[in-house]
Design an enzyme around this catalytic site. Structure first.
Site, PDB file in Angstrom:
ATOM      1  N   GLN A  83      65.519 -87.304   7.851  1.00 34.98           N
ATOM      2  CA  GLN A  83      66.987 -87.348   7.794  1.00 34.98           C
ATOM      3  C   GLN A  83      67.490 -88.692   8.313  1.00 34.98           C
ATOM      4  OE1 GLN A  83      69.476 -85.317  10.826  1.00 34.98           O
ATOM      5  NE2 GLN A  83      70.236 -84.074   9.126  1.00 34.98           N
ATOM      6  N   CYS A 113      76.488 -84.576  12.492  1.00 36.76           N
ATOM      7  CA  CYS A 113      76.301 -84.817  13.925  1.00 36.76           C
ATOM      8  C   CYS A 113      77.674 -84.799  14.614  1.00 36.76           C
ATOM      9  CB  CYS A 113      75.584 -86.147  14.165  1.00 36.76           C
ATOM     10  SG  CYS A 113      75.218 -86.385  15.916  1.00 36.76           S
ATOM     11  N   GLY A 237      67.813 -73.011  12.828  1.00 35.96           N
ATOM     12  CA  GLY A 237      67.373 -73.884  13.915  1.00 35.96           C
ATOM     13  C   GLY A 237      67.035 -73.099  15.165  1.00 35.96           C
ATOM     14  N   ARG A 238      68.071 -72.831  15.978  1.00 39.65           N
ATOM     15  CA  ARG A 238      67.828 -72.229  17.294  1.00 39.65           C
ATOM     16  C   ARG A 238      67.172 -70.857  17.205  1.00 39.65           C
ATOM     17  NH1 ARG A 238      73.793 -73.021  19.129  1.00 39.65           N
ATOM     18  NH2 ARG A 238      73.956 -72.515  16.903  1.00 39.65           N
TER      19      ARG A 238
HETATM   20  C1  LIG Z   1      69.557 -79.723  20.502  1.00 41.35           C
HETATM   21  C2  LIG Z   1      70.036 -79.861  19.086  1.00 41.35           C
HETATM   22  C3  LIG Z   1      69.646 -80.966  18.327  1.00 41.35           C
HETATM   23  C4  LIG Z   1      70.092 -81.111  16.996  1.00 41.35           C
HETATM   24  N1  LIG Z   1      69.672 -82.195  16.252  1.00 41.35           N
HETATM   25  C5  LIG Z   1      70.086 -82.316  14.954  1.00 41.35           C
HETATM   26  C6  LIG Z   1      69.633 -83.391  14.117  1.00 41.35           C
HETATM   27  O1  LIG Z   1      68.827 -84.247  14.497  1.00 41.35           O
HETATM   28  N2  LIG Z   1      70.123 -83.453  12.844  1.00 41.35           N
HETATM   29  C7  LIG Z   1      70.992 -82.498  12.350  1.00 41.35           C
HETATM   30  O2  LIG Z   1      71.389 -82.576  11.177  1.00 41.35           O
HETATM   31  N3  LIG Z   1      71.399 -81.474  13.100  1.00 41.35           N
HETATM   32  C8  LIG Z   1      70.965 -81.346  14.373  1.00 41.35           C
HETATM   33  N4  LIG Z   1      71.355 -80.258  15.104  1.00 41.35           N
HETATM   34  C9  LIG Z   1      72.114 -79.174  14.440  1.00 41.35           C
HETATM   35  C10 LIG Z   1      71.142 -78.127  13.850  1.00 41.35           C
HETATM   36  O3  LIG Z   1      70.337 -78.705  12.843  1.00 41.35           O
HETATM   37  C11 LIG Z   1      71.895 -76.926  13.236  1.00 41.35           C
HETATM   38  O4  LIG Z   1      72.773 -77.401  12.258  1.00 41.35           O
HETATM   39  C12 LIG Z   1      72.683 -76.144  14.279  1.00 41.35           C
HETATM   40  O5  LIG Z   1      71.915 -75.911  15.440  1.00 41.35           O
HETATM   41  C13 LIG Z   1      73.162 -74.804  13.695  1.00 41.35           C
HETATM   42  O6  LIG Z   1      72.076 -74.041  13.234  1.00 41.35           O
HETATM   43  P1  LIG Z   1      71.399 -72.874  14.140  1.00 41.35           P
HETATM   44  O7  LIG Z   1      72.530 -71.993  14.618  1.00 41.35           O
HETATM   45  O8  LIG Z   1      70.466 -72.158  13.211  1.00 41.35           O
HETATM   46  O9  LIG Z   1      70.716 -73.539  15.287  1.00 41.35           O
HETATM   47  C14 LIG Z   1      70.945 -80.115  16.427  1.00 41.35           C
HETATM   48  C15 LIG Z   1      71.323 -79.011  17.200  1.00 41.35           C
HETATM   49  C16 LIG Z   1      70.886 -78.864  18.500  1.00 41.35           C
HETATM   50  C17 LIG Z   1      71.314 -77.644  19.290  1.00 41.35           C
END
Ligand SMILES: Cc1cc2nc3c(=O)[nH]c(=O)nc-3n(C[C@H](O)[C@H](O)[C@H](O)COP(=O)(O)O)c2cc1C
Length: 329
Positions: A83, A113, A237-238
């Site tokens: 990315q 972001c 993600g999480r």
């Molecule tokens: C600690 C952390 C780091 C993240 N780093 C990125 C990243 O490098 N690039 C990105 O597009 N999103 C990043 N995100 C967002 C996640 O990719 C995702 O969109 C967000 O956590 C929602 O999805 P989830 O509820 O399944 O975690 C990050 C989120 C967190 C909490």
């Protein structure tokens, strides 16, 4: 089996008939190449692992840790997409040239972001809000390179209607995937992702989108599928950090409690061994394992009780004494 588990299993069987595509969201600091490699080896269930962003750092260079994360030798045999997080065409070129050199066929553009450090410089959601610059970046990316391009975006900086103004711009380019995390940057990760907004954008764009945000069980997928016919592509993600088996379960695999704990223990051991090999310095290994448990502990019955002694450990040796009792039968 409790009633909730029973209902959950029925939902899984009825709706998850093996056609779900589930990708890992990029999580900077968490889903690094060690995590991806170990997860793929133990679970093998994720369709695509999105690599956390590459950005231009001091001296117009990519940070060593980010560069190491995209090196092909660290991602061998794993379906990954890197990315880029950029503010303008110059930054894009620097990052895209590097990825081309490394022979990547695909790239994901970060328009989500939320951190002010990035958005104030016009990166992430900051770029989503600047239509003229966004078009310049996309013109360059689509005309000067031959990547397959996907994009990951939020709904806006503060106003969640921004995305409806920008959707014509996004629709004008042949993206392979449009990944929507329906929160504003101002919301960061708080509250709930706005599923209604996802439904509305899917309808208005009239093309499949990838849903991302707060997916933790089959019921979450089902609720969105009820509102968007044919929704089968997801990014998590999480939820995977908390429960590394989640994607296998969403794809219909079933595990006994013993099997589940066994797989978690296997994954943890592989992760620990790999971090010890890659990082060498014990302090860094301990830090990584603490970060890992900040989410992983939430899949245990009493997360606070599990996480507290790990958080308090000041030496890796102490950590080595603590974790076995948590992960043993
Ligand atoms: C600690 C952390 C780091 C993240 N780093 C990125 C990243 O490098 N690039 C990105 O597009 N999103 C990043 N995100 C967002 C996640 O990719 C995702 O969109 C967000 O956590 C929602 O999805 P989830 O509820 O399944 O975690 C990050 C989120 C967190 C909490």
């Amino acid at each position: 089996m409790g009633l909730a588990t029973f209902v959950c299993k029925i939902v899984i069987n009825v709706f998850m008939s093996g056609k779900e595509i589930i990708d890992l969201a990029p999580l900077q600091g968490f889903t690094d190449f060690v995590f991806r490699r170990c997860h793929h080896q133990v679970f093998g269930s994720i369709d695509t692992y999105y690599i956390p962003y590459l950005s231009v750092g001091k001296g117009k260079k990519i940070r060593n840790s980010q560069y190491r994360d995209v090196l092909p030798e660290n991602n061998q045999g794993i379906p990954v997409v890197p990315q880029v997080l950029c503010a303008n065409v110059d930054e894009l070129r620097l990052l895209a040239d590097e990825l081309k050199q490394l022979n990547y066929p695909s790239v994901n553009l970060n328009l989500g972001c939320p951190y002010p450090m990035a958005t104030k410089r016009g990166r992430g959601t900051g770029l989503l809000e600047n239509d003229e610059m966004l078009r310049a970046v996309l013109d360059c990316l689509f005309s000067d390179y031959d990547f397959q391009v996907s994009v990951k975006f939020r709904s806006g900086l503060v106003d969640d209607q921004t995305i409806f103004k920008e959707m014509d711009t996004l629709a004008a380019y042949p993206f392979s995937q449009l990944i929507f995390h329906p929160r504003t940057a101002k919301q960061m990760y708080k509250g709930q992702a706005n599923r209604d907004l996802f439904v509305r954008l899917s309808n208005e764009m009239n093309r499949p989108l990838v849903y991302n945000g707060d997916l933790v069980n089959a019921g979450d997928l089902d609720a969105i599928q009820q509102a968007v016919a044919g929704q089968h592509h997801w990014m998590i993600g999480r939820g995977v950090l908390i429960n590394p088996l989640l994607v296998n379960q969403l794809k219909g695999e079933e595990f006994s409690d013993d099997q589940e704990l066994n797989l978690k223990a296997q994954f943890h051991q592989l992760l620990l061994d790999n971090y010890r090999e890659v990082l060498q310095d014990d302090g860094h290994v301990l830090l990584k394992m603490k970060q890992f448990w900040s989410y992983f502990s939430q899949s245990f019955e009493n997360p606070a009780k599990v996480f507290k002694p790990i958080k308090k450990a000041t030496k890796l040796a102490r950590y080595m004494e603590i974790y076995p009792s948590i992960l043993s039968m």
